[in-house]
Design a protein around this motif. Structure first.
Motif, mmCIF file in Angstrom:
data_model
loop_
_atom_site.group_PDB
_atom_site.id
_atom_site.type_symbol
_atom_site.label_atom_id
_atom_site.label_comp_id
_atom_site.label_asym_id
_atom_site.label_seq_id
_atom_site.Cartn_x
_atom_site.Cartn_y
_atom_site.Cartn_z
ATOM 1 N N ILE A 28 0.869 -1.183 0.000
ATOM 2 C CA ILE A 28 0.000 0.000 0.000
ATOM 3 C C ILE A 28 0.902 1.229 0.000
ATOM 4 N N PRO A 29 0.481 2.318 -0.612
ATOM 5 C CA PRO A 29 1.339 3.505 -0.713
ATOM 6 C C PRO A 29 1.632 4.149 0.639
ATOM 7 N N ALA A 30 2.625 4.992 0.629
ATOM 8 C CA ALA A 30 3.087 5.613 1.869
ATOM 9 C C ALA A 30 2.053 6.534 2.501
ATOM 10 N N ASP A 31 1.112 7.030 1.701
ATOM 11 C CA ASP A 31 0.111 7.950 2.253
ATOM 12 C C ASP A 31 -1.191 7.239 2.627
ATOM 13 N N ALA A 32 -1.198 5.910 2.560
ATOM 14 C CA ALA A 32 -2.397 5.143 2.926
ATOM 15 C C ALA A 32 -2.437 4.918 4.437
ATOM 16 N N GLU A 33 -3.578 4.465 4.930
ATOM 17 C CA GLU A 33 -3.710 4.143 6.347
ATOM 18 C C GLU A 33 -3.255 2.709 6.597
ATOM 19 N N ALA A 34 -2.721 2.480 7.787
ATOM 20 C CA ALA A 34 -2.285 1.135 8.154
ATOM 21 C C ALA A 34 -3.486 0.189 8.197
ATOM 22 N N ILE A 35 -3.232 -1.094 7.976
ATOM 23 C CA ILE A 35 -4.287 -2.099 7.968
ATOM 24 C C ILE A 35 -3.985 -3.150 9.039
ATOM 25 N N ASP A 36 -4.949 -3.368 9.943
ATOM 26 C CA ASP A 36 -4.792 -4.382 10.984
ATOM 27 C C ASP A 36 -5.223 -5.746 10.456
ATOM 28 N N PHE A 37 -4.505 -6.783 10.870
ATOM 29 C CA PHE A 37 -4.906 -8.146 10.523
ATOM 30 C C PHE A 37 -4.403 -9.097 11.595
ATOM 31 N N THR A 38 -4.983 -10.273 11.627
ATOM 32 C CA THR A 38 -4.639 -11.273 12.643
ATOM 33 C C THR A 38 -4.371 -12.622 11.983
ATOM 34 N N ILE A 39 -3.303 -13.274 12.420
ATOM 35 C CA ILE A 39 -2.979 -14.627 11.981
ATOM 36 C C ILE A 39 -3.354 -15.574 13.122
ATOM 37 N N THR A 40 -4.222 -16.519 12.859
ATOM 38 C CA THR A 40 -4.670 -17.425 13.904
ATOM 39 C C THR A 40 -3.642 -18.518 14.160
ATOM 40 N N PRO A 41 -3.614 -19.053 15.395
ATOM 41 C CA PRO A 41 -2.658 -20.128 15.723
ATOM 42 C C PRO A 41 -2.822 -21.336 14.804
ATOM 43 N N GLY A 42 -1.709 -21.939 14.416
ATOM 44 C CA GLY A 42 -1.718 -23.120 13.572
ATOM 45 C C GLY A 42 -1.791 -22.834 12.086
ATOM 46 N N SER A 43 -1.776 -21.563 11.705
ATOM 47 C CA SER A 43 -1.878 -21.214 10.285
ATOM 48 C C SER A 43 -0.548 -21.404 9.570
ATOM 49 N N GLY A 44 -0.602 -22.071 8.406
ATOM 50 C CA GLY A 44 0.564 -22.159 7.552
ATOM 51 C C GLY A 44 0.641 -20.918 6.674
ATOM 52 N N LEU A 77 6.295 -18.319 10.455
ATOM 53 C CA LEU A 77 5.318 -17.254 10.629
ATOM 54 C C LEU A 77 4.574 -17.439 11.953
ATOM 55 N N LYS A 78 4.490 -16.380 12.722
ATOM 56 C CA LYS A 78 3.931 -16.459 14.073
ATOM 57 C C LYS A 78 2.504 -15.912 14.119
ATOM 58 N N ALA A 79 1.662 -16.605 14.867
ATOM 59 C CA ALA A 79 0.285 -16.168 15.045
ATOM 60 C C ALA A 79 0.251 -14.919 15.930
ATOM 61 N N GLY A 80 -0.727 -14.062 15.684
ATOM 62 C CA GLY A 80 -0.877 -12.851 16.494
ATOM 63 C C GLY A 80 -1.536 -11.736 15.711
ATOM 64 N N SER A 81 -1.657 -10.588 16.358
ATOM 65 C CA SER A 81 -2.253 -9.410 15.725
ATOM 66 C C SER A 81 -1.159 -8.515 15.180
ATOM 67 N N TYR A 82 -1.329 -8.058 13.940
ATOM 68 C CA TYR A 82 -0.306 -7.271 13.264
ATOM 69 C C TYR A 82 -0.910 -6.002 12.667
ATOM 70 N N GLU A 83 -0.001 -5.155 12.229
ATOM 71 C CA GLU A 83 -0.391 -3.929 11.529
ATOM 72 C C GLU A 83 0.505 -3.784 10.304
ATOM 73 N N LEU A 84 -0.122 -3.747 9.124
ATOM 74 C CA LEU A 84 0.637 -3.495 7.904
ATOM 75 C C LEU A 84 0.797 -1.991 7.762
ATOM 76 N N LYS A 85 2.030 -1.529 7.852
ATOM 77 C CA LYS A 85 2.275 -0.095 7.783
ATOM 78 C C LYS A 85 2.429 0.362 6.339
ATOM 79 N N PRO A 86 2.024 1.585 6.033
ATOM 80 C CA PRO A 86 2.174 2.117 4.674
ATOM 81 C C PRO A 86 3.627 2.012 4.208
ATOM 82 N N GLY A 87 3.805 1.596 2.970
ATOM 83 C CA GLY A 87 5.146 1.483 2.419
ATOM 84 C C GLY A 87 5.796 0.127 2.616
ATOM 85 N N SER A 88 5.164 -0.753 3.427
ATOM 86 C CA SER A 88 5.741 -2.086 3.642
ATOM 87 C C SER A 88 5.663 -2.917 2.366
#
Length: 326
Positions: A28-44, A77-88
């Motif tokens: 996502i571009p640098a001027d976009a808003e961050a996006i929250d997402f969650t990876i559940t335990p046991g996910s490949g 890859l570890k389960a948990g709550s993450y935030e995709l930051k702009p520019g990643s």
């Protein structure tokens, strides 16, 4: 046949080039808003890619899976709550998940809050998992393996960082552990002539000092006055303890009848320190309680500008009251 092989080679080169280009460019571009997402335990890697895409991240799960495998991190890859930051980039995203760089939240516990206010702030924080809401204060203290049954004063006011979705029990454990450490450090450096029987009494004094003044420069003097009174057997006569004893009945004003109504916390009717702290003291109030100013003062009154007038005797104190309070 040669043409087919050549075409396959060209497609592989083009596809590989696109894959490399895709993996190193912002999702996502640098001027976009961050996006929250969650990876559940046991996910490949495949399931993780799908969960990320379903959370609104514009990424192809198939390419994500391929990249995770190509980098050798598909099993890390570890389960948990993450935030995709702009520019990643996709490569940065894979690295973020492999390192477990969870979305960070923060909570500030204010110096001078009582424990009820602290619990309310924690319960209201949307980034925490609320495992303690149904617990009484006593049950909460048991849950964090505390040696104390009374919770008041035993949590250090500070700003705490934590991974989004963490248990609120983590905050209580951390704040309690830090308070015990700070108290032990201050107790070890104490003036041996102080009239405290144990660190808990010093903590109680620190909580009173915390509530009596917002002026950092006056805390040692305030503590000095109260220590002098304790040594002489005088009543502490401090309004914050009365207010604490009133609980939810306090409406923002303290009246003469309140000063005369006896409670375990009314230092106008009972000698010595109250039975527990009355607030969460900060480190400066802890230090003031255990290293009070050397003073002959026995009284102080607010000047109305955030500072206090200190007096060594009742006559001078009464004059100060007439000057600043009437």
């Amino acid at each position: 046949m040669k043409k087919i092989i050549s075409l396959c080679i060209v497609l592989a080169i083009v596809g590989g080039g696109y894959f490399m280009y895709w993996s190193q460019n912002p999702i996502i571009p640098a001027d976009a808003e961050a996006i929250d997402f969650t990876i559940t335990p046991g996910s490949g890697a495949h399931a993780a890619g799908q969960q990320i895409a379903e959370a609104g991240v514009p990424i192809q799960p198939l390419l994500f899976n391929l990249l995770a495998r190509a980098t050798g991190k598909s099993s890390k890859l570890k389960a948990g709550s993450y935030e995709l930051k702009p520019g990643s980039t996709p490569l940065r995203l894979i690295d973020q998940l492999a390192r477990g760089e969870f979305a960070q939240e923060q909570l500030t516990i204010i110096e001078g809050w009582n424990f009820r206010q602290m619990r309310a702030a924690i319960a209201a924080h949307k980034g925490l998992k609320h495992d303690t809401v149904a617990l009484s204060d006593t049950e909460l203290m048991t849950a964090i393996d505390a040696d104390y049954k009374q919770a008041e004063g035993l949590f250090f006011p500070d700003t705490y960082l934590f991974a989004k979705g963490s248990s609120d029990l983590q905050i209580y454990k951390q704040a309690h552990a830090i308070m015990l450490t700070r108290l032990a450090d201050a107790w070890a450096k104490r003036d041996p002539s102080l009239p405290y029987k144990n660190p808990y009494e010093a903590l109680t004094m620190a909580s009173i000092v915390e509530k009596e003044t917002g002026q950092k420069s006056e805390r040692a003097m305030i503590a000095g006055v109260f220590v002098n009174r304790l040594k002489l057997g005088m009543l502490l006569q401090t309004d914050p303890t009365v207010i604490y004893g009133m609980g939810l009945k306090y409406d923002g004003k303290i009246r003469k009848k309140d000063l005369e109504t006896d409670t375990p916390y009314n230092t106008y009717t009972r000698a010595g320190l109250p039975p527990t702290p009355i607030a969460l003291p900060g480190v400066q109030s802890l230090m003031a309680a255990l290293s009070p100013a050397k003073t002959a003062a026995l009284y102080f009154v607010s000047k109305g500008n955030g500072t206090s007038q200190f007096s060594d005797n009742l006559n001078d104190h009464n004059r100060a009251v007439n000057q600043y309070q009437r």
